[in-house]
Design a protein around this motif. Structure first.
Motif, PDB file in Angstrom:
ATOM      1  N   SER A  38       4.996  11.034   5.435  1.00 23.34           N
ATOM      2  CA  SER A  38       4.412   9.710   5.178  1.00 23.34           C
ATOM      3  C   SER A  38       4.877   8.631   6.137  1.00 23.34           C
ATOM      4  O   SER A  38       4.139   7.667   6.391  1.00 23.34           O
ATOM      5  CB  SER A  38       4.698   9.288   3.731  1.00 23.34           C
ATOM      6  OG  SER A  38       6.091   9.158   3.517  1.00 23.34           O
ATOM      7  N   ASP A  39       6.083   8.745   6.685  1.00 23.00           N
ATOM      8  CA  ASP A  39       6.563   7.702   7.593  1.00 23.00           C
ATOM      9  C   ASP A  39       5.727   7.613   8.862  1.00 23.00           C
ATOM     10  O   ASP A  39       5.510   6.527   9.403  1.00 23.00           O
ATOM     11  CB  ASP A  39       8.031   7.935   7.949  1.00 23.00           C
ATOM     12  CG  ASP A  39       8.976   7.430   6.863  1.00 23.00           C
ATOM     13  OD1 ASP A  39       8.486   6.787   5.912  1.00 23.00           O
ATOM     14  OD2 ASP A  39      10.181   7.677   6.952  1.00 23.00           O
ATOM     15  N   GLN A  40       5.264   8.747   9.364  1.00 19.66           N
ATOM     16  CA  GLN A  40       4.406   8.714  10.547  1.00 19.66           C
ATOM     17  C   GLN A  40       3.077   8.030  10.223  1.00 19.66           C
ATOM     18  O   GLN A  40       2.527   7.287  11.050  1.00 19.66           O
ATOM     19  CB  GLN A  40       4.158  10.135  11.069  1.00 19.66           C
ATOM     20  CG  GLN A  40       5.378  10.784  11.722  1.00 19.66           C
ATOM     21  CD  GLN A  40       5.678  10.227  13.114  1.00 19.66           C
ATOM     22  OE1 GLN A  40       5.167   9.203  13.510  1.00 19.66           O
ATOM     23  NE2 GLN A  40       6.527  10.922  13.849  1.00 19.66           N
ATOM     24  N   LEU A  41       2.568   8.268   9.029  1.00 20.69           N
ATOM     25  CA  LEU A  41       1.328   7.611   8.633  1.00 20.69           C
ATOM     26  C   LEU A  41       1.539   6.116   8.448  1.00 20.69           C
ATOM     27  O   LEU A  41       0.668   5.309   8.794  1.00 20.69           O
ATOM     28  CB  LEU A  41       0.791   8.222   7.340  1.00 20.69           C
ATOM     29  CG  LEU A  41       0.397   9.694   7.409  1.00 20.69           C
ATOM     30  CD1 LEU A  41      -0.294  10.112   6.114  1.00 20.69           C
ATOM     31  CD2 LEU A  41      -0.502   9.974   8.598  1.00 20.69           C
ATOM     32  N   TYR A  42       2.692   5.731   7.913  1.00 18.84           N
ATOM     33  CA  TYR A  42       2.999   4.303   7.768  1.00 18.84           C
ATOM     34  C   TYR A  42       3.014   3.640   9.139  1.00 18.84           C
ATOM     35  O   TYR A  42       2.447   2.552   9.323  1.00 18.84           O
ATOM     36  CB  TYR A  42       4.354   4.122   7.083  1.00 18.84           C
ATOM     37  CG  TYR A  42       4.779   2.674   6.990  1.00 18.84           C
ATOM     38  CD1 TYR A  42       4.364   1.878   5.933  1.00 18.84           C
ATOM     39  CD2 TYR A  42       5.586   2.096   7.965  1.00 18.84           C
ATOM     40  CE1 TYR A  42       4.737   0.546   5.847  1.00 18.84           C
ATOM     41  CE2 TYR A  42       5.963   0.770   7.892  1.00 18.84           C
ATOM     42  CZ  TYR A  42       5.539   0.001   6.827  1.00 18.84           C
ATOM     43  OH  TYR A  42       5.905  -1.320   6.756  1.00 18.84           O
ATOM     44  N   ARG A  43       3.627   4.274  10.116  1.00 28.24           N
ATOM     45  CA  ARG A  43       3.678   3.729  11.468  1.00 28.24           C
ATOM     46  C   ARG A  43       2.268   3.551  12.026  1.00 28.24           C
ATOM     47  O   ARG A  43       1.952   2.525  12.641  1.00 28.24           O
ATOM     48  CB  ARG A  43       4.502   4.654  12.364  1.00 28.24           C
ATOM     49  CG  ARG A  43       4.748   4.101  13.764  1.00 28.24           C
ATOM     50  CD  ARG A  43       5.760   4.917  14.543  1.00 28.24           C
ATOM     51  NE  ARG A  43       5.283   6.211  14.966  1.00 28.24           N
ATOM     52  CZ  ARG A  43       5.247   6.628  16.231  1.00 28.24           C
ATOM     53  NH1 ARG A  43       5.666   5.829  17.208  1.00 28.24           N
ATOM     54  NH2 ARG A  43       4.830   7.833  16.534  1.00 28.24           N
TER      55      ARG A  43
ATOM     56  N   ASP B 104       0.836  -1.197   0.000  1.00 31.75           N
ATOM     57  CA  ASP B 104       0.000   0.000   0.000  1.00 31.75           C
ATOM     58  C   ASP B 104       0.872   1.248   0.000  1.00 31.75           C
ATOM     59  O   ASP B 104       0.615   2.216  -0.739  1.00 31.75           O
ATOM     60  CB  ASP B 104      -0.908  -0.027   1.233  1.00 31.75           C
ATOM     61  CG  ASP B 104      -1.820   1.191   1.312  1.00 31.75           C
ATOM     62  OD1 ASP B 104      -2.562   1.441   0.353  1.00 31.75           O
ATOM     63  OD2 ASP B 104      -1.790   1.880   2.345  1.00 31.75           O
ATOM     64  N   GLU B 105       1.934   1.215   0.818  1.00 31.64           N
ATOM     65  CA  GLU B 105       2.880   2.334   0.855  1.00 31.64           C
ATOM     66  C   GLU B 105       3.549   2.522  -0.502  1.00 31.64           C
ATOM     67  O   GLU B 105       3.705   3.642  -0.991  1.00 31.64           O
ATOM     68  CB  GLU B 105       3.927   2.066   1.939  1.00 31.64           C
ATOM     69  CG  GLU B 105       4.951   3.178   2.115  1.00 31.64           C
ATOM     70  CD  GLU B 105       4.443   4.325   2.956  1.00 31.64           C
ATOM     71  OE1 GLU B 105       5.233   5.229   3.249  1.00 31.64           O
ATOM     72  OE2 GLU B 105       3.236   4.341   3.308  1.00 31.64           O
ATOM     73  N   GLN B 106       3.939   1.416  -1.128  1.00 33.85           N
ATOM     74  CA  GLN B 106       4.586   1.488  -2.440  1.00 33.85           C
ATOM     75  C   GLN B 106       3.645   2.076  -3.487  1.00 33.85           C
ATOM     76  O   GLN B 106       4.078   2.855  -4.351  1.00 33.85           O
ATOM     77  CB  GLN B 106       5.050   0.097  -2.863  1.00 33.85           C
ATOM     78  CG  GLN B 106       6.215  -0.453  -2.066  1.00 33.85           C
ATOM     79  CD  GLN B 106       6.593  -1.860  -2.509  1.00 33.85           C
ATOM     80  OE1 GLN B 106       6.549  -2.189  -3.698  1.00 33.85           O
ATOM     81  NE2 GLN B 106       6.946  -2.699  -1.546  1.00 33.85           N
ATOM     82  N   PHE B 107       2.383   1.696  -3.430  1.00 30.83           N
ATOM     83  CA  PHE B 107       1.399   2.197  -4.397  1.00 30.83           C
ATOM     84  C   PHE B 107       1.319   3.720  -4.331  1.00 30.83           C
ATOM     85  O   PHE B 107       1.410   4.408  -5.361  1.00 30.83           O
ATOM     86  CB  PHE B 107       0.036   1.565  -4.111  1.00 30.83           C
ATOM     87  CG  PHE B 107      -1.070   2.049  -5.011  1.00 30.83           C
ATOM     88  CD1 PHE B 107      -1.274   1.464  -6.247  1.00 30.83           C
ATOM     89  CD2 PHE B 107      -1.919   3.078  -4.615  1.00 30.83           C
ATOM     90  CE1 PHE B 107      -2.308   1.896  -7.079  1.00 30.83           C
ATOM     91  CE2 PHE B 107      -2.949   3.518  -5.436  1.00 30.83           C
ATOM     92  CZ  PHE B 107      -3.138   2.923  -6.670  1.00 30.83           C
ATOM     93  N   HIS B 108       1.148   4.245  -3.131  1.00 32.14           N
ATOM     94  CA  HIS B 108       1.017   5.698  -2.989  1.00 32.14           C
ATOM     95  C   HIS B 108       2.337   6.415  -3.299  1.00 32.14           C
ATOM     96  O   HIS B 108       2.331   7.479  -3.929  1.00 32.14           O
ATOM     97  CB  HIS B 108       0.527   6.041  -1.584  1.00 32.14           C
ATOM     98  CG  HIS B 108      -0.917   5.726  -1.373  1.00 32.14           C
ATOM     99  ND1 HIS B 108      -1.925   6.573  -1.776  1.00 32.14           N
ATOM    100  CD2 HIS B 108      -1.538   4.648  -0.819  1.00 32.14           C
ATOM    101  CE1 HIS B 108      -3.102   6.041  -1.479  1.00 32.14           C
ATOM    102  NE2 HIS B 108      -2.898   4.878  -0.908  1.00 32.14           N
ATOM    103  N   ASN B 109       3.440   5.836  -2.869  1.00 29.25           N
ATOM    104  CA  ASN B 109       4.731   6.460  -3.156  1.00 29.25           C
ATOM    105  C   ASN B 109       5.028   6.486  -4.652  1.00 29.25           C
ATOM    106  O   ASN B 109       5.626   7.437  -5.155  1.00 29.25           O
ATOM    107  CB  ASN B 109       5.852   5.710  -2.417  1.00 29.25           C
ATOM    108  CG  ASN B 109       6.029   6.187  -0.988  1.00 29.25           C
ATOM    109  OD1 ASN B 109       5.694   7.321  -0.657  1.00 29.25           O
ATOM    110  ND2 ASN B 109       6.541   5.327  -0.135  1.00 29.25           N
TER     111      ASN B 109
END
Length: 251
Positions: free
Chosen positions: A185-190, A161-166
């Motif tokens: 974005s890293d805080q949202l990933y966490r 999901d992270e890869q898709f948005h990135n």
């Protein structure tokens, strides 16, 4: 704001031996990339384990233990911690170590409000700039997400999901936009990783990803912008509701 009795008081005792293995493996990737500056190595390593929840929200870490794990003197480790505190990742404890910053709903909402807008801009720009091959790569990421859900591998799904948005941000071909998104974005990933097991299965996200890609292929940048913002908005509400249920004393 978190109650002082929540989440810090519920954190398990830290397994320093396992943490050391994770950090040393990460440091080896920095060796390959030629990153030799000690404060930067310490910063990236600590941020990595916080991002991936090897250091969970509220965890207390002794500074002397971290210097031993990193194989560095106190000075570069302290420099990295000061930087991480400035960025909101940790809270320093005088003469001791640090506490990993809790996930606070109000902070996350503010971050999401920024990222929602930026994702929309990225999608709009990417729609006019992405090649057919690049759009096929987005489609492949969606297929991998479906496979991860079939296997009930929520960690893999979160990474994809992270890869898709990135990748959509990359396709916008705007380095300034990339830098601003990276800072948030890293805080949202966490937060996504922290709540993923307590949220409904993310099948709806996959459906929305497919719809976003279809509109990108159709060449409608404004529709892509609207859909990405709506997608982030829905995910934000789901995560915040889950976080509140996990920490009911959070204000």
């Amino acid at each position: 704001m978190y109650s002082e009795k929540t989440p810090e008081s519920n954190i398990k005792k830290l397994d320093y031996s396992n943490l050391a293995l994770v950090i040393r493996a990460f440091l080896s990737t920095l060796d390959v990339n030629g990153e030799s500056r000690l404060p930067q190595r310490a910063y990236l390593a600590i941020r990595h384990v916080i991002r991936h929840l090897q250091l969970p929200p509220g965890q207390t870490v002794l500074e002397r233990e971290m210097t031993e794990i990193l194989g560095m003197s106190r000075t570069p480790v302290r420099e990295s911690l000061v930087r991480l505190e400035t960025e909101g990742w940790v809270r320093l404890i005088p003469r001791r170590g640090f506490i990993v910053a809790p996930l606070v709903a109000d902070d996350l909402q503010q971050i999401y409000e920024v990222v929602e807008a930026l994702d929309g801009v990225a999608g709009k720009l990417a729609t006019g700039r992405a090649t057919h091959k690049e759009l096929n790569q987005l489609e492949d990421l969606i297929k991998q997400q479906e496979k991860a859900l079939e296997l009930n591998d929520l960690l893999a799904w979160t990474e994809l999901d992270e890869q898709f948005h990135n990748y959509i941000v990359d396709l916008a071909q705007n380095p300034r936009l990339r830098g601003i998104v990276d800072s948030q974005s890293d805080q949202l990933y966490r937060a996504r990783l922290y709540t993923i097991e307590f949220r409904p299965s993310p099948t709806r996200s996959v459906i929305e990803h497919k719809a976003i890609l279809a509109v990108m292929r159709a060449g409608d940048p404004e529709a892509v912008r609207t859909m990405l913002q709506s997608h982030r908005y829905r995910a934000r509400n789901e995560i915040l509701e889950t976080l509140h249920s996990m920490h009911p004393l959070q204000e």
